[in-house]
Enzyme design. Structure first.
Site, PDB file in Angstrom:
ATOM      1  N   VAL A 131       3.307  -8.557  -8.673  1.00 12.73           N
ATOM      2  CA  VAL A 131       2.040  -7.957  -8.263  1.00 12.73           C
ATOM      3  C   VAL A 131       2.077  -7.532  -6.792  1.00 12.73           C
ATOM      4  O   VAL A 131       1.561  -6.474  -6.421  1.00 12.73           O
ATOM      5  CB  VAL A 131       0.877  -8.930  -8.524  1.00 12.73           C
ATOM      6  CG1 VAL A 131      -0.410  -8.422  -7.885  1.00 12.73           C
ATOM      7  CG2 VAL A 131       0.677  -9.120 -10.028  1.00 12.73           C
ATOM      8  N   GLU A 132       2.692  -8.349  -5.951  1.00 14.07           N
ATOM      9  CA  GLU A 132       2.659  -8.078  -4.514  1.00 14.07           C
ATOM     10  C   GLU A 132       3.548  -6.909  -4.088  1.00 14.07           C
ATOM     11  O   GLU A 132       3.190  -6.163  -3.172  1.00 14.07           O
ATOM     12  CB  GLU A 132       3.052  -9.336  -3.727  1.00 14.07           C
ATOM     13  CG  GLU A 132       2.022 -10.445  -3.757  1.00 14.07           C
ATOM     14  CD  GLU A 132       0.772 -10.100  -2.968  1.00 14.07           C
ATOM     15  OE1 GLU A 132       0.757  -9.087  -2.243  1.00 14.07           O
ATOM     16  OE2 GLU A 132      -0.203 -10.850  -3.093  1.00 14.07           O
ATOM     17  N   SER A 133       4.718  -6.757  -4.705  1.00 10.52           N
ATOM     18  CA  SER A 133       5.641  -5.719  -4.211  1.00 10.52           C
ATOM     19  C   SER A 133       6.425  -5.019  -5.310  1.00 10.52           C
ATOM     20  O   SER A 133       7.411  -4.334  -5.012  1.00 10.52           O
ATOM     21  CB  SER A 133       6.642  -6.338  -3.221  1.00 10.52           C
ATOM     22  OG  SER A 133       7.573  -7.161  -3.907  1.00 10.52           O
TER      23      SER A 133
END
Length: 218
Positions: free
Chosen positions: A29-31
């Site tokens: 989700v973050e990167s």
């Protein structure tokens, strides 16, 4: 990627007690698993934000934290790029969080959450553990509400499972609620949408990014 980094994820799960699938989900989700980490120079962005906007004091602190990262030698200044607000690395720590919780998980003597997948995944597991993750417990599960439910709602409105059961709440398949500890009830789309009983581990994920939609995505 779960297969490629299986040994690292297993090591992180064993050391910190955090579910390996949750660690991988944060990474995704973050990167997008390290594919999209941001391209803005942190020092430039944080210097700008230190002089503009409503949160200047906060961003000054993050700027100083960035300079401490450079001073430590863990990550060279040329590699410190990320979002406009200073988040960086494969799991998007802000600089002050990096200073507190990033770890050297690959054993090379540096805490590099940009170029080292083990450092990023280990640091994320450390974050979640420090945020209150309870080993072996679920984050929550979907439940079924009685018709015209009008009881308490919200992540912060904690009750025992016995109290939720007395209000007529059951698991999605109709079985009795299970788990330990206090729990909240999430209705992200209102009483007619999906409903979730959430435990302490949901709060740990929420601490990573303070949005219920984010934690549900994880």
């Amino acid at each position: 990627l779960m297969q490629r980094w299986a040994a690292v994820l297993a090591q992180a799960e064993e050391k910190f007690g955090v579910d390996r699938f949750v660690i991988a989900a944060v990474w995704g989700v973050e990167s997008d698993y390290g594919r999209i980490m941001g391209k803005r120079e942190l020092v430039r962005s944080l210097t700008t934000l230190s002089c503009s906007g409503r949160r200047q004091a906060f961003f000054r602190g993050e700027l100083l934290a960035t300079l401490r990262i450079v001073q430590s030698g863990d990550i060279p200044i040329g590699s410190l790029v990320g979002s406009w607000a200073g988040a960086f690395g494969q799991t998007q720590f802000i600089p002050s969080t990096y200073l507190r919780l990033a770890i050297d998980f690959d054993g090379d003597g540096r805490r590099d959450i940009i170029n080292s997948v083990p450092d990023a995944l280990g640091s994320t597991a450390n974050y979640l553990k420090r945020a209150g993750w309870v080993t072996g417990q679920p984050w929550g599960y979907e439940v079924r509400l009685p018709a015209s439910y009008a009881g308490p709602v919200g992540r912060r409105t904690k009750q025992t499972l016995a109290q939720w059961s007395e209000l007529g709440i059951r698991q999605a398949d109709g079985s009795a609620l299970t788990g330990t500890g206090l729990a909240g009830l999430l209705l992200p789309s209102g009483a007619k949408g999906p409903a979730f009983i959430v435990f302490r581990n949901f709060d740990a994920i929420f601490a990573y990014n303070a949005a219920e939609s984010y934690a549900l995505a994880i």
